[in-house]
Enzyme design. Structure first.
Site, PDB file in Angstrom:
ATOM      1  N   GLU A 229      -4.534  40.127  16.877  1.00  0.00           N
ATOM      2  CA  GLU A 229      -5.004  40.865  15.703  1.00  0.00           C
ATOM      3  C   GLU A 229      -5.180  39.920  14.519  1.00  0.00           C
ATOM      4  O   GLU A 229      -4.660  38.801  14.527  1.00  0.00           O
ATOM      5  CB  GLU A 229      -3.989  41.952  15.358  1.00  0.00           C
ATOM      6  CG  GLU A 229      -3.941  43.020  16.431  1.00  0.00           C
ATOM      7  CD  GLU A 229      -2.917  44.079  16.137  1.00  0.00           C
ATOM      8  OE1 GLU A 229      -2.633  44.327  14.960  1.00  0.00           O
ATOM      9  OE2 GLU A 229      -2.406  44.652  17.111  1.00  0.00           O
TER      10      GLU A 229
ATOM     11  N   VAL B 274       5.592  49.498  27.880  1.00  0.00           N
ATOM     12  CA  VAL B 274       6.023  48.166  28.329  1.00  0.00           C
ATOM     13  C   VAL B 274       5.037  47.666  29.379  1.00  0.00           C
ATOM     14  O   VAL B 274       4.907  48.254  30.450  1.00  0.00           O
ATOM     15  CB  VAL B 274       7.449  48.207  28.929  1.00  0.00           C
ATOM     16  CG1 VAL B 274       7.887  46.803  29.330  1.00  0.00           C
ATOM     17  CG2 VAL B 274       8.442  48.821  27.953  1.00  0.00           C
TER      18      VAL B 274
ATOM     19  N   LYS C 246       9.731  45.690  23.497  1.00  0.00           N
ATOM     20  CA  LYS C 246       9.643  46.045  24.924  1.00  0.00           C
ATOM     21  C   LYS C 246      10.969  45.746  25.632  1.00  0.00           C
ATOM     22  O   LYS C 246      11.423  46.520  26.484  1.00  0.00           O
ATOM     23  CB  LYS C 246       8.495  45.282  25.576  1.00  0.00           C
ATOM     24  CG  LYS C 246       7.130  45.734  25.044  1.00  0.00           C
ATOM     25  CD  LYS C 246       6.018  44.778  25.448  1.00  0.00           C
ATOM     26  CE  LYS C 246       4.667  45.234  24.903  1.00  0.00           C
ATOM     27  NZ  LYS C 246       3.622  44.214  24.991  1.00  0.00           N
TER      28      LYS C 246
ATOM     29  N   VAL D 147      -6.375  52.967  23.303  1.00  0.00           N
ATOM     30  CA  VAL D 147      -5.625  53.595  24.402  1.00  0.00           C
ATOM     31  C   VAL D 147      -6.000  55.072  24.552  1.00  0.00           C
ATOM     32  O   VAL D 147      -6.131  55.576  25.677  1.00  0.00           O
ATOM     33  CB  VAL D 147      -4.104  53.426  24.189  1.00  0.00           C
ATOM     34  CG1 VAL D 147      -3.334  54.055  25.349  1.00  0.00           C
ATOM     35  CG2 VAL D 147      -3.732  51.961  24.053  1.00  0.00           C
TER      36      VAL D 147
HETATM   37  P1  NDP Z   1      -5.865  52.008  17.778  1.00  0.00           P
HETATM   38  O1  NDP Z   1      -5.683  51.584  16.377  1.00  0.00           O
HETATM   39  O2  NDP Z   1      -7.019  51.489  18.553  1.00  0.00           O
HETATM   40  O3  NDP Z   1      -5.916  53.604  17.857  1.00  0.00           O
HETATM   41  C1  NDP Z   1      -5.157  54.470  17.065  1.00  0.00           C
HETATM   42  C2  NDP Z   1      -6.065  55.583  16.626  1.00  0.00           C
HETATM   43  O4  NDP Z   1      -5.314  56.625  16.003  1.00  0.00           O
HETATM   44  C3  NDP Z   1      -7.100  55.118  15.590  1.00  0.00           C
HETATM   45  O5  NDP Z   1      -8.383  55.582  15.946  1.00  0.00           O
HETATM   46  C4  NDP Z   1      -6.611  55.760  14.310  1.00  0.00           C
HETATM   47  O6  NDP Z   1      -7.640  56.020  13.386  1.00  0.00           O
HETATM   48  C5  NDP Z   1      -6.015  57.044  14.835  1.00  0.00           C
HETATM   49  N1  NDP Z   1      -5.106  57.679  13.895  1.00  0.00           N
HETATM   50  C6  NDP Z   1      -4.277  57.108  12.997  1.00  0.00           C
HETATM   51  N2  NDP Z   1      -3.591  58.042  12.315  1.00  0.00           N
HETATM   52  C7  NDP Z   1      -3.996  59.235  12.794  1.00  0.00           C
HETATM   53  C8  NDP Z   1      -3.672  60.580  12.473  1.00  0.00           C
HETATM   54  N3  NDP Z   1      -2.781  60.876  11.541  1.00  0.00           N
HETATM   55  N4  NDP Z   1      -4.272  61.568  13.158  1.00  0.00           N
HETATM   56  C9  NDP Z   1      -5.191  61.301  14.120  1.00  0.00           C
HETATM   57  N5  NDP Z   1      -5.555  60.021  14.453  1.00  0.00           N
HETATM   58  C10 NDP Z   1      -4.962  59.013  13.799  1.00  0.00           C
HETATM   59  O7  NDP Z   1      -4.495  51.661  18.552  1.00  0.00           O
HETATM   60  P2  NDP Z   1      -4.302  51.377  20.101  1.00  0.00           P
HETATM   61  O8  NDP Z   1      -4.985  52.405  20.897  1.00  0.00           O
HETATM   62  O9  NDP Z   1      -4.574  49.944  20.382  1.00  0.00           O
HETATM   63  O10 NDP Z   1      -2.707  51.538  20.212  1.00  0.00           O
HETATM   64  C11 NDP Z   1      -2.096  52.806  20.222  1.00  0.00           C
HETATM   65  C12 NDP Z   1      -0.646  52.642  20.660  1.00  0.00           C
HETATM   66  O11 NDP Z   1      -0.610  52.116  21.966  1.00  0.00           O
HETATM   67  C13 NDP Z   1       0.190  51.708  19.799  1.00  0.00           C
HETATM   68  O12 NDP Z   1       1.483  52.217  19.704  1.00  0.00           O
HETATM   69  C14 NDP Z   1       0.177  50.406  20.593  1.00  0.00           C
HETATM   70  O13 NDP Z   1       1.287  49.598  20.357  1.00  0.00           O
HETATM   71  C15 NDP Z   1       0.207  50.937  22.000  1.00  0.00           C
HETATM   72  N6  NDP Z   1      -0.326  50.038  23.017  1.00  0.00           N
HETATM   73  C16 NDP Z   1      -1.581  49.536  22.856  1.00  0.00           C
HETATM   74  C17 NDP Z   1      -2.115  48.742  23.852  1.00  0.00           C
HETATM   75  C18 NDP Z   1      -3.509  48.220  23.750  1.00  0.00           C
HETATM   76  O14 NDP Z   1      -3.982  47.587  24.695  1.00  0.00           O
HETATM   77  N7  NDP Z   1      -4.229  48.452  22.674  1.00  0.00           N
HETATM   78  C19 NDP Z   1      -1.329  48.390  25.067  1.00  0.00           C
HETATM   79  C20 NDP Z   1      -0.032  49.019  25.128  1.00  0.00           C
HETATM   80  C21 NDP Z   1       0.437  49.802  24.122  1.00  0.00           C
HETATM   81  P3  NDP Z   1      -7.892  54.907  12.226  1.00  0.00           P
HETATM   82  O15 NDP Z   1      -8.380  53.683  12.923  1.00  0.00           O
HETATM   83  O16 NDP Z   1      -8.903  55.556  11.351  1.00  0.00           O
HETATM   84  O17 NDP Z   1      -6.563  54.687  11.538  1.00  0.00           O
HETATM   85  N1  HSE Z   2      -0.060  43.217  21.655  1.00  0.00           N
HETATM   86  C1  HSE Z   2       0.414  43.414  22.986  1.00  0.00           C
HETATM   87  C2  HSE Z   2       0.250  42.150  23.801  1.00  0.00           C
HETATM   88  C3  HSE Z   2      -0.329  44.517  23.708  1.00  0.00           C
HETATM   89  O1  HSE Z   2      -0.366  41.188  23.342  1.00  0.00           O
HETATM   90  O2  HSE Z   2       0.768  42.137  24.909  1.00  0.00           O
HETATM   91  C4  HSE Z   2       0.244  45.851  23.421  1.00  0.00           C
HETATM   92  O3  HSE Z   2       1.508  45.962  23.994  1.00  0.00           O
END
Ligand code: NDP
Ligand code: HSE
Length: 435
Positions: free
Chosen positions: A195, A137, A210, A19
């Protein structure tokens, strides 16, 4: 507006994963068009990412990056912090630090908001700033804005949502290919939708997170994550999916928030929906929400609930809202997670009213069907339709019954009595039905 004199609005992003990357990409690529459309000069100022390989792979200017998220939260040049790290800690600590430093926050973190929303929103109110959570959401589907703004004239009567794309993909595969749950899950994992540890999605927790947010918003009341009754799809049997299809129903993991005379029903569980209903036709990873307002009647939103660009789109919409100053205005009035809910108690699952699908697995003997019907009748449960199939090779006979609406406790009591009878070969399987 004289665009050349617009004061820049500076944004820091915490986390450059899926994201975070989508958000940064949209901010960098759409800066001129955002300026044209909004008159705002929104600038990506800093990105905190602890994984330097990800920072390198992103292709963004390396000077944007730091590994110190707390420094971004406290950077005096930054107006708004986007939290897209995910999880509870350290995301919670970072958000509270940013709010304390007077910055607006935007987050996609439904798990954090559903469980620590009270504390976070209180901190935002205290520091006279705001928390945007559109992305939390249904990703790219602007459901928060729709309920908060577009439907503001309405008393929301109910919400029915397919809020989780992963489970919708798995159920679609089960319905279309007749694949058992385990095979459909493996396929979702191979495609990157589920996952390696899919528990949050398949156990209904993600959808319940959500729904917690939607219920607070829609009913202008305070509900906790623990108020949601959540059941997942991991125990769904392919046989029930097939029988349901014969009866004209599709199985969906439905999140339901429904106003009733006695309070509010808040539940997430596998649910049968007639194929004639629009939600039954929401397939694959798509999300959809059907909101019923007293003035509008049914309004349906449909789209991608996840993915880097759809979710990034929702985050950028919240950034624009904050840069305009409208986020703080709405936020102060909303009193999100701070409203008393004395007038809206949560109705326990045992007291909800629903129609039911039940499949008994019985021996093939005269009178069994009659006994089941009699016991249901003795508990005041009215049968809507019955389907009995030829015995399986094992000699088991499936008897499938759809009931009219009844109270859950009453139905469960009837099932317990039927379960004690010697004609059962296996425990009955039960699904709720929403018309
Ligand atoms: P990711 O795991 O892809 O990204 C999170 C990133 O944050 C990773 O690169 C991680 O690094 C980094 N990170 C972790 N801890 C730290 C820190 N202390 N300082 C700096 N960087 C850090 O997650 P997503 O992007 O998929 O999801 C992010 C959020 O968005 C979550 O809350 C998720 O529920 C929400 N979300 C995600 C969606 C999606 O499509 N993916 C859709 C809707 C909501 P590392 O990998 O090394 O830990
Ligand atoms: N894991 C969620 C889904 C995406 O499958 O809809 C992040 O909200």
């Amino acid at each position: 507006m004289d665009k050349s004199s617009t004061k820049p609005f500076r944004v820091g992003i915490l986390g450059c994963g899926t994201v975070g990357t989508g958000t940064a990409k949209i901010m960098l690529e759409s800066r001129p068009s955002l300026k044209d459309k909004t008159g705002l000069d929104i600038r990506l100022h800093r990105v905190a990412e602890k994984d330097q390989a990800k920072a390198r792979a992103s292709g963004f200017d390396r000077k944007l990056f730091t590994d110190d998220a707390l420094a971004v939260c406290n950077d005096p040049e930054i107006d708004l912090v986007v939290e897209v790290i995910g999880g509870i800690e350290p995301a919670r600590t970072f958000i509270l630090a940013a709010l304390k430093a007077g910055k607006a926050v935007v987050t996609a973190n439904k798990a954090l908001l559903a469980t620590h929303g009270k504390e976070i929103f209180k901190a935002a109110l205290a520091s006279k700033t705001s928390v945007g959570f559109e992305a939390s959401v249904c990703g790219g589907v602007p459901v928060i804005a729709a309920i908060r703004d577009g439907l503001v004239a309405n008393r929301i009567e109910s919400i029915h949502g397919i809020l989780n794309g992963t489970t919708n993909y798995i159920l679609t595969r089960m319905i279309q290919n007749g694949a058992p749950y385990a095979d459909a899950l493996r396929e979702a994992q191979a495609k990157g939708y589920a996952e390696a540890n899919p528990a949050n999605d398949v156990k209904g927790l993600d959808a319940a997170h959500k729904l917690t947010l939607l219920a607070n918003l829609a009913f202008h009341s305070t509900f906790a994550f623990a108020d949601i009754h959540a059941e997942g799809i991991d125990a769904v049997n392919i046989e029930d999916v097939r029988f349901a299809a014969e009866l004209g129903y599709s199985l969906k993991l439905l999140a339901i928030a429904k106003r009733q005379a006695a309070g509010v029903e808040l539940r997430v569980h596998p649910t049968l929906i007639p194929n004639s209903q629009p939600l039954a036709n929401v397939r694959d990873v798509f999300n959809a929400i059907l909101v019923r307002g007293d003035a509008t009647g049914d309004v349906m939103l449909y789209g991608r609930g996840a993915g880097m660009m759809p979710t990034g789109s929702a985050i950028v919409a919240d950034i624009v809202d904050a840069a305009r100053g409208s986020a703080r205005q709405a936020f102060t009035k909303l009193q999100f997670f701070q409203n008393p809910r004395a007038d809206l108690p949560v109705i326990p699952i045992g007291r909800i009213t629903s129609r039911y699908y039940v499949r008994f697995c019985v021996v093939d003997k005269p009178g069994v069907m009659g006994k089941i019907a009699t016991m249901l009748g003795q508990h005041g449960i009215s049968i809507a339709s019955v389907m009995q199939k030829e015995p399986h090779e094992s000699g088991d006979v499936p008897v499938v019954i759809l009931t009219h609406a009844t109270v859950e406790n009453r139905f469960q009591a009837a099932l317990r009595e039927i379960a004690r009878q010697e004609f059962n070969k296996r425990p009955a399987s039960l699904l709720r039905v929403e018309d």
